[in-house]
Enzyme design. Sequence first.
Site, PDB file in Angstrom:
ATOM      1  N   ASP A   1       0.859  -1.182   0.000  1.00 25.64           N
ATOM      2  CA  ASP A   1       0.000   0.000   0.000  1.00 25.64           C
ATOM      3  C   ASP A   1       0.900   1.238   0.000  1.00 25.64           C
ATOM      4  O   ASP A   1       1.653   1.449   0.948  1.00 25.64           O
ATOM      5  CB  ASP A   1      -0.887  -0.035   1.254  1.00 25.64           C
ATOM      6  CG  ASP A   1      -1.949   1.046   1.224  1.00 25.64           C
ATOM      7  OD1 ASP A   1      -1.710   2.105   0.588  1.00 25.64           O
ATOM      8  OD2 ASP A   1      -3.020   0.834   1.815  1.00 25.64           O
TER       9      ASP A   1
ATOM     10  N   LEU B   1       0.130   5.370 -11.175  1.00 25.35           N
ATOM     11  CA  LEU B   1      -1.286   5.239 -11.552  1.00 25.35           C
ATOM     12  C   LEU B   1      -2.175   4.853 -10.377  1.00 25.35           C
ATOM     13  O   LEU B   1      -3.403   4.826 -10.528  1.00 25.35           O
ATOM     14  CB  LEU B   1      -1.443   4.168 -12.652  1.00 25.35           C
ATOM     15  CG  LEU B   1      -1.249   4.624 -14.108  1.00 25.35           C
ATOM     16  CD1 LEU B   1       0.203   4.973 -14.391  1.00 25.35           C
ATOM     17  CD2 LEU B   1      -1.707   3.541 -15.068  1.00 25.35           C
TER      18      LEU B   1
ATOM     19  N   ALA C   1      -0.399   9.980 -13.259  1.00 25.92           N
ATOM     20  CA  ALA C   1      -1.657   9.779 -13.990  1.00 25.92           C
ATOM     21  C   ALA C   1      -2.701  10.690 -13.353  1.00 25.92           C
ATOM     22  O   ALA C   1      -3.280  10.369 -12.323  1.00 25.92           O
ATOM     23  CB  ALA C   1      -2.098   8.320 -13.910  1.00 25.92           C
TER      24      ALA C   1
ATOM     25  N   TYR D   1     -11.976  12.774  -5.148  1.00 27.02           N
ATOM     26  CA  TYR D   1     -11.150  12.321  -6.279  1.00 27.02           C
ATOM     27  C   TYR D   1     -10.554  13.524  -7.011  1.00 27.02           C
ATOM     28  O   TYR D   1      -9.342  13.601  -7.226  1.00 27.02           O
ATOM     29  CB  TYR D   1     -12.028  11.495  -7.220  1.00 27.02           C
ATOM     30  CG  TYR D   1     -11.319  10.964  -8.448  1.00 27.02           C
ATOM     31  CD1 TYR D   1     -10.317  10.005  -8.330  1.00 27.02           C
ATOM     32  CD2 TYR D   1     -11.669  11.404  -9.733  1.00 27.02           C
ATOM     33  CE1 TYR D   1      -9.676   9.500  -9.465  1.00 27.02           C
ATOM     34  CE2 TYR D   1     -11.037  10.906 -10.857  1.00 27.02           C
ATOM     35  CZ  TYR D   1     -10.045   9.944 -10.724  1.00 27.02           C
ATOM     36  OH  TYR D   1      -9.415   9.450 -11.842  1.00 27.02           O
TER      37      TYR D   1
HETATM   38  P1  NAD Z   1      -8.161   0.870 -11.449  1.00 23.09           P
HETATM   39  O1  NAD Z   1      -8.992   1.011 -10.219  1.00 23.09           O
HETATM   40  O2  NAD Z   1      -8.430  -0.276 -12.353  1.00 23.09           O
HETATM   41  O3  NAD Z   1      -6.607   0.835 -11.068  1.00 23.09           O
HETATM   42  C1  NAD Z   1      -6.075   1.510  -9.973  1.00 23.09           C
HETATM   43  C2  NAD Z   1      -5.099   0.569  -9.275  1.00 23.09           C
HETATM   44  O4  NAD Z   1      -4.501   1.246  -8.161  1.00 23.09           O
HETATM   45  C3  NAD Z   1      -5.766  -0.680  -8.722  1.00 23.09           C
HETATM   46  O5  NAD Z   1      -5.069  -1.831  -9.165  1.00 23.09           O
HETATM   47  C4  NAD Z   1      -5.686  -0.509  -7.221  1.00 23.09           C
HETATM   48  O6  NAD Z   1      -5.640  -1.738  -6.528  1.00 23.09           O
HETATM   49  C5  NAD Z   1      -4.417   0.327  -7.084  1.00 23.09           C
HETATM   50  N1  NAD Z   1      -4.339   1.069  -5.826  1.00 23.09           N
HETATM   51  C6  NAD Z   1      -5.295   1.885  -5.295  1.00 23.09           C
HETATM   52  N2  NAD Z   1      -4.869   2.385  -4.126  1.00 23.09           N
HETATM   53  C7  NAD Z   1      -3.616   1.876  -3.907  1.00 23.09           C
HETATM   54  C8  NAD Z   1      -2.678   2.006  -2.855  1.00 23.09           C
HETATM   55  N3  NAD Z   1      -2.933   2.764  -1.788  1.00 23.09           N
HETATM   56  N4  NAD Z   1      -1.492   1.347  -2.956  1.00 23.09           N
HETATM   57  C9  NAD Z   1      -1.221   0.565  -4.041  1.00 23.09           C
HETATM   58  N5  NAD Z   1      -2.096   0.401  -5.059  1.00 23.09           N
HETATM   59  C10 NAD Z   1      -3.283   1.051  -4.995  1.00 23.09           C
HETATM   60  O7  NAD Z   1      -8.277   2.257 -12.235  1.00 23.09           O
HETATM   61  P2  NAD Z   1      -7.785   2.652 -13.707  1.00 23.09           P
HETATM   62  O8  NAD Z   1      -8.981   2.974 -14.505  1.00 23.09           O
HETATM   63  O9  NAD Z   1      -6.818   1.670 -14.206  1.00 23.09           O
HETATM   64  O10 NAD Z   1      -7.037   4.026 -13.384  1.00 23.09           O
HETATM   65  C11 NAD Z   1      -5.627   4.106 -13.254  1.00 23.09           C
HETATM   66  C12 NAD Z   1      -5.215   5.555 -13.065  1.00 23.09           C
HETATM   67  O11 NAD Z   1      -5.596   6.329 -14.206  1.00 23.09           O
HETATM   68  C13 NAD Z   1      -5.834   6.219 -11.845  1.00 23.09           C
HETATM   69  O12 NAD Z   1      -4.879   7.060 -11.243  1.00 23.09           O
HETATM   70  C14 NAD Z   1      -6.957   7.052 -12.432  1.00 23.09           C
HETATM   71  O13 NAD Z   1      -7.229   8.178 -11.654  1.00 23.09           O
HETATM   72  C15 NAD Z   1      -6.384   7.432 -13.797  1.00 23.09           C
HETATM   73  N6  NAD Z   1      -7.455   7.702 -14.771  1.00 23.09           N
HETATM   74  C16 NAD Z   1      -8.158   6.678 -15.344  1.00 23.09           C
HETATM   75  C17 NAD Z   1      -9.166   6.969 -16.263  1.00 23.09           C
HETATM   76  C18 NAD Z   1      -9.943   5.886 -16.963  1.00 23.09           C
HETATM   77  O14 NAD Z   1     -10.755   6.188 -17.842  1.00 23.09           O
HETATM   78  N7  NAD Z   1      -9.747   4.615 -16.652  1.00 23.09           N
HETATM   79  C19 NAD Z   1      -9.469   8.305 -16.572  1.00 23.09           C
HETATM   80  C20 NAD Z   1      -8.750   9.314 -15.944  1.00 23.09           C
HETATM   81  C21 NAD Z   1      -7.733   9.003 -15.056  1.00 23.09           C
END
Ligand code: NAD
Length: 316
Positions: A56, A73, A114, A145
């Site tokens: 974490d 990310l 990200a 967020y």
């Molecule tokens: P997701 O929830 O699938 O992936 C996020 C990952 O972060 C997960 O595997 C989760 O277990 C991990 N995580 C969360 N808190 C944690 C912690 N404290 N320590 C270690 N790991 C932790 O989300 P995603 O869609 O893959 O998004 C990834 C990134 O991209 C994020 O930062 C999100 O804000 C950004 N983002 C995504 C989108 C989208 O459309 N998917 C759009 C804008 C921004």
Amino acid sequence: MATCLVTGGAGFLGSHLCDELLRRGHRVICVDNLETGSLANIEHIRVPEFEFLQLDIITPYFVDRPIDFVYHLASPASPIDYLRLPLHTLKVGSQGTHHTLGLAKKHRARFLLASTSEVYGDPQVHPQKETYWGHVNPIGPRGVYDEAKRYAEALTMAYHRQQGVDTAIVRIFNSFGPRMRPHDGRAIPTFLRQALQHRPITVFGSGSQTRSFCYVDDLIRGIIALAESGQHQPINVGNPHEFTLLELAQAVIEVTESRSEIVFEALPTDDPQVRQPDITLARDVLGWEPEVQLRDGLRRTIEQSGMDALVGAGRR
Ligand code: NAD
């Protein structure tokens, strides 16, 4: 060959990023606490260049191998997740980003944050350019967020300006593709799940609010191009082709050949009315633009995911 550390590497975007970095011949250290990600997203990776560390990032963490790039990310990303985990979301954006920037500083690694189009909030200018400062409600439910990401951007720029860390910020717009969770509440996985089961497709409000959707392969290409550039200012990466949610629902019905009808539900609090990236900067400085259009991306998602993954058979 570079060594890349990916926080959130077991998530939707992170796991695709790990795949692509390995495909390009890099070493990958994937860091994740599996809060919203899953081992299922990375279980297909069986090469010695890949390492998974379950931890974490809200608590300080260290890696004793050299690192060249840090892709940060980790963060709950879908409204369902960050509304369930409001304090965790704020902590991962603040403490988690602080620890990860500290790690990049120690290793003299290039750091990429990200960030998100949500830093623009419910935008008053359209399309959104990087120079727009946004219109965010800090105390609404989504504020955890949006403000966590805005704080993470400020922190990243402070580490760059004061500590000399080589940083980049990508503002990601809505993205989609295989490995999205069918019950994560976002429009595309929800509509696909409903359409494939021939159940009613639930559109919020009148469905006239717009979004633009970037296929995951395009997005990952843009993220890596930014990391490998010398840019420090935030850069939008997303698909500028804009659709109303009603048009999206119709496209999903068409691609899945579904018998679903469309039904309307109440609009969530602070749901942005419009969302469209201006990608002039990404085109100019990265030579990047998306190639996969919506219907093609939907077809690829269906082909690569399989029915069980899309309808959530056996998992939520
Ligand atoms: P997701 O929830 O699938 O992936 C996020 C990952 O972060 C997960 O595997 C989760 O277990 C991990 N995580 C969360 N808190 C944690 C912690 N404290 N320590 C270690 N790991 C932790 O989300 P995603 O869609 O893959 O998004 C990834 C990134 O991209 C994020 O930062 C999100 O804000 C950004 N983002 C995504 C989108 C989208 O459309 N998917 C759009 C804008 C921004």
